[in-house]
Motif scaffolding. Structure first.
Motif, PDB file in Angstrom:
ATOM      1  N   LEU A  95       0.829  -1.209   0.000  1.00 37.82           N
ATOM      2  CA  LEU A  95       0.000   0.000   0.000  1.00 37.82           C
ATOM      3  C   LEU A  95       0.862   1.257   0.000  1.00 37.82           C
TER       4      LEU A  95
ATOM      5  N   GLY B 272       0.717   3.339  -3.019  1.00 34.73           N
ATOM      6  CA  GLY B 272      -0.127   4.472  -2.641  1.00 34.73           C
ATOM      7  C   GLY B 272       0.581   5.806  -2.711  1.00 34.73           C
TER       8      GLY B 272
ATOM      9  N   ALA C 112       0.579   7.044  -6.169  1.00 32.08           N
ATOM     10  CA  ALA C 112      -0.807   7.388  -6.513  1.00 32.08           C
ATOM     11  C   ALA C 112      -1.202   8.718  -5.884  1.00 32.08           C
ATOM     12  N   VAL C 113      -0.809   8.935  -4.626  1.00 30.07           N
ATOM     13  CA  VAL C 113      -1.089  10.216  -3.980  1.00 30.07           C
ATOM     14  C   VAL C 113      -0.398  11.347  -4.719  1.00 30.07           C
TER      15      VAL C 113
END
Length: 779
Positions: free
Chosen positions: A295, A299, A302-303
């Motif tokens: 994650l 992540g 992605a953030v």
């Protein structure tokens, strides 16, 4: 229709933008470094579940299957402990039943009777300057426990060989084939209040890191928007601009994730030598949970992409907006209050009805929403604060004018610091309430120096009665001891008799406790003021916590009160027990030895040395197989100073953590300030060319950093105090007052002020180079 080839081409172009040119490489490296630090910390946090599970597995591996019958067990083990300098020293008695029995974890062979194997931390303590006071309890150390037998590197732990255990002992477990055959032994668990503090602390640590990473990926946002606006002007569609921006953001984010993993793996190798809040971990335990690691790894990029694309709304809608450098549209307040409002409502609901762990998820979500609401609300606060400022000196006007023009980057650069300040203030409020609660109970006395100080030794009754006399003699010989009372105690159970004690003593001891005309062995005395035991009555006796031969799963033993009981003239209180009957040894013949325990009460004088409790423990260890010894005061237990020390350590850890976080986020603040100076080279050069003094520009830079920090600190203080109050109310642990830690808050404010000064000082050389008239020729 957009094809995969179009996606790849636009992403590749964005990646090329991120690495083209010396300045682009500088921005890429700085962004990757910031993201990498955040990723390393998040991976460390993702390792906490595995660290805890590994500790639990090693704890379970020390034990056997519990109760065993006859000679079925290969090894018998029983838990024991002692205390030294307010530190708990845990241990296990080990008794081989067969020569080929299994070996305890961390050992090459089990210790023989009288031998002790200690942990490295305990070995270091024994060989240290204070070790001479502890060595009498460990007279025959023959080895060191390996890492697989310890919960943590600095654990004070030992294995002691013995031949005194019985399979029927109440605290004895049997090992059949190997240690750890019955996992799941009970360990000390957190209470609901402690879970609240832990959850708040983790949220205060992790949310700022996420905010910090999100702010880092927006470094040099103005320059990026200017480049992409140029692409938009020459015909690129909005979708293409978004894909290019995604590619450019991915370059720094992916490089940051790789760097973060490298920092995590390198930092893990040094973890065994680091102690935080008196706890440490083994490096081999620090492995992130795989799905949390995935994650974080996926992540964070992605953030970065989402945040970058979200900042392009005006660039795509109006590509001339950036080049015109006009004041941006005023921010709307409504939606910015949603996270903070929902979080406060959730905390209010928890504070009104928290009664179990079922409300903990709501508490965690509410805390995260409150902390996330700070960076969401902060840009609006900064914009409104600077929008109302007018006039003042030239440096002030330059700083405020710049903030009025672009308040967003300034707010983002201090948003993570604001989250840290809010979280730490909330934790400080909890700690201040705990300290006030302890102060109200008067636990701050010195347990030895107080005029009413007393000591106590309690333990398993010695098999030889002569040992009791030797214990009394050795205790009397210690300095600072005024009076010693020794007795054997058994406890009667049943309705209205939960603490009714039976005191067993010889006639000489009874003469010091009671006024009786005569005493013969076989007499029993009933002091007044207690629910009487009727002659010949059969009563149940409670198991002694120091007995080894009685198992609680069997029926409790019973005893018949003597038929002849003589009245005593005065009530007797011994330790914590109201004595219902005083018995001579012959009268107590029917009381099983497993329910009897020895108790020694000592009255001290104010000149008693501070290490007297350790001397008590040394005497007890020399004569008793299982014991406890401590010093108390009339105002409460002797643990008060230890609790205050723990609270002081937590306070220091909070301030140290805040300082480290400020240092981390201050790097982002410095980079953001330096990047803004580079973007403003031409305006700064113009100011220098028209005669604005360099000192004025320096003051302007300081104010430009200080004003957003001041607004962020004010917002964080209000939110942190609300969060602390609601959490303190939710704990509902008997506190009737809310106390704010003003010195701790001032410390945080000092850190924030220091961050502004340091960042400004570091940017002065860059400002000096930019604020030079020759800068006009380089544009």
């Amino acid at each position: 229709m957009t094809t995969a080839q179009d996606w790849m081409r636009d992403l590749a172009f964005g990646l090329r933008l991120a690495v083209t040119g010396r300045r682009s490489w500088g921005r890429l490296v700085v962004t990757a470094a910031g993201v990498g630090l955040g990723v390393a910390l998040l991976l460390a946090a993702a390792s906490i579940p595995n660290v805890a599970s590994s500790r639990d597995a090693r704890f379970d591996a020390r034990w056997g299957v519990g109760a065993v019958a006859g000679d079925a067990a290969s090894v018998l083990v029983a838990q024991t402990a002692t205390e030294f300098r307010n530190e708990r020293v845990q241990g296990l008695w080990v008794q081989n039943q067969r020569p080929d029995g299994p070996v305890a974890p961390g050992l090459h062979q089990n210790p023989r009777p009288g031998e002790v194997v200690v942990s490295p931390a305990l070995e270091e303590l024994l060989s240290g300057p204070d070790g001479a006071l502890l060595q009498p309890r460990f007279p025959n150390v023959v080895g060191v426990v390996g890492a697989e037998g310890l919960l943590e590197p600095n654990e004070l732990f030992f294995y002691a060989g013995t031949d005194a255990l019985s399979p029927r002992g109440s605290n004895v477990s049997g090992v059949l084939d190997h240690f750890g055959e019955a996992p799941g032994h009970s360990r000390a668990t957190f209470s609901t209040s402690e879970w609240l503090i832990l959850s708040l602390g983790l949220a205060a640590l992790l949310v700022p890191i996420v905010v910090y990473v999100a702010a880092t990926v927006r470094l040099a946002e103005t320059a990026r928007q200017r480049r992409l606006s140029a692409m938009r002007l020459v015909g690129a569609s909005g979708e293409q601009i978004r894909r290019m921006a995604a590619g450019e953001a991915l370059a720094g984010a992916v490089l940051g994730v790789v760097l973060g993993w490298a920092l995590f793996l390198v930092g893990r190798t040094f973890a065994s030598g680091v102690t935080v809040a008196e706890s440490a971990v083994f490096a081999f335990d620090i492995n992130p949970v795989w799905w949390l690691a995935a994650l974080v790894s996926v992540g964070i990029p992605a953030v970065a992409v989402i945040v970058t694309i979200g900042s392009l709304t005006h660039t795509i809608a109006d590509p001339l907006d950036v080049t015109r450098r006009t004041v941006s549209r005023r921010r709307r307040l409504g939606w910015r209050l949603v996270p903070l409002g929902l979080g406060l409502l959730g905390l209010l609901a928890v504070a009104m009805g928290l009664d179990s762990m079922d409300d903990l998820p709501l508490f965690v979500v509410s805390v995260v929403l409150v902390l996330v609401g700070i960076p969401v609300l902060l840009p609006w606060c900064v914009e409104r604060a600077v929008g109302r400022l007018r006039g003042g000196p030239t440096a002030w006007q330059l700083a405020i004018g710049r903030l009025q023009l672009t308040s967003g980057p300034a707010a983002r650069s201090v948003s993570a610091i604001a989250v840290v300040v809010a979280g730490v203030i909330a934790l400080q409020t909890l700690m201040a309430a705990e300290e006030a609660d302890h102060a109200d109970r008067g636990t701050s006395q010195d347990p030895v120096r107080a005029a009413s100080a007393s000591g106590r030794i309690a333990g398993e009754r010695p098999a030889e009665p002569a040992e009791i006399g030797r214990i009394e003699q050795e205790v009397r010989s210690l300095p600072g001891v005024d009076e010693v009372r020794v007795a054997t105690i058994a406890v009667v159970t049943g309705q209205d008799r939960a603490t009714a004690g039976l005191l067993i003593a010889d006639c000489a001891q009874i003469a010091r406790l009671l006024t009786v005309p005569d005493c013969r062995d076989g007499d029993a005395f009933a002091p007044p003021g207690h629910s009487p035991l009727r002659p010949a009555e059969r009563v149940e006796l409670a198991e002694s916590s120091y007995g080894r031969e009685f198992r609680s799963s069997t029926p409790p033993p019973a005893w018949n009160v003597p038929e002849s009981v003589r009245p005593a003239s005065a009530p007797v209180v011994f330790g914590d027990y109201d004595i219902a009957m005083v018995l001579t040894p012959a009268a107590a013949a029917g009381i099983p030895a497993e329910v009897q325990h020895l108790q020694v009460d000592i009255r001290l004088n104010p000149a008693a040395p501070k290490d007297l409790d350790e001397r008590f423990r040394n005497i007890a260890a020399a004569h008793l197989a299982d014991y406890s010894a401590w010093i108390t005061t009339a105002g409460g237990g002797g643990a008060g100073s230890g609790q205050e020390s723990a609270l002081a350590a937590i306070r220091a850890a909070l301030l140290a953590g805040a300082l480290l976080t400020f240092a981390l986020i201050g790097c982002s603040l410095f980079v953001s300030a330096a990047e803004q100076i580079q973007e403003r080279r031409r305006p700064l050069a113009v100011l220098a060319a028209v005669g604005v003094p360099r000192r004025t520009q320096w003051w302007s830079q300081l104010l430009q950093n200080a004003v957003p920090m001041l607004v962020a600190t004010a917002l964080a203080t209000v939110v942190g105090m609300l969060l602390g109050v609601l959490t303190t109310v939710a704990m509902n642990s008997g506190k009737d007052q809310i106390v704010f830690d003003l010195p701790g808050m001032l410390g945080l404010f000092a850190f924030a002020a220091a961050a502004v000064l340091v960042v400004t000082a570091l940017t002065l050389p860059a400002l000096g180079r930019a604020a030079h008239p020759t800068g006009l020729r380089t544009e």
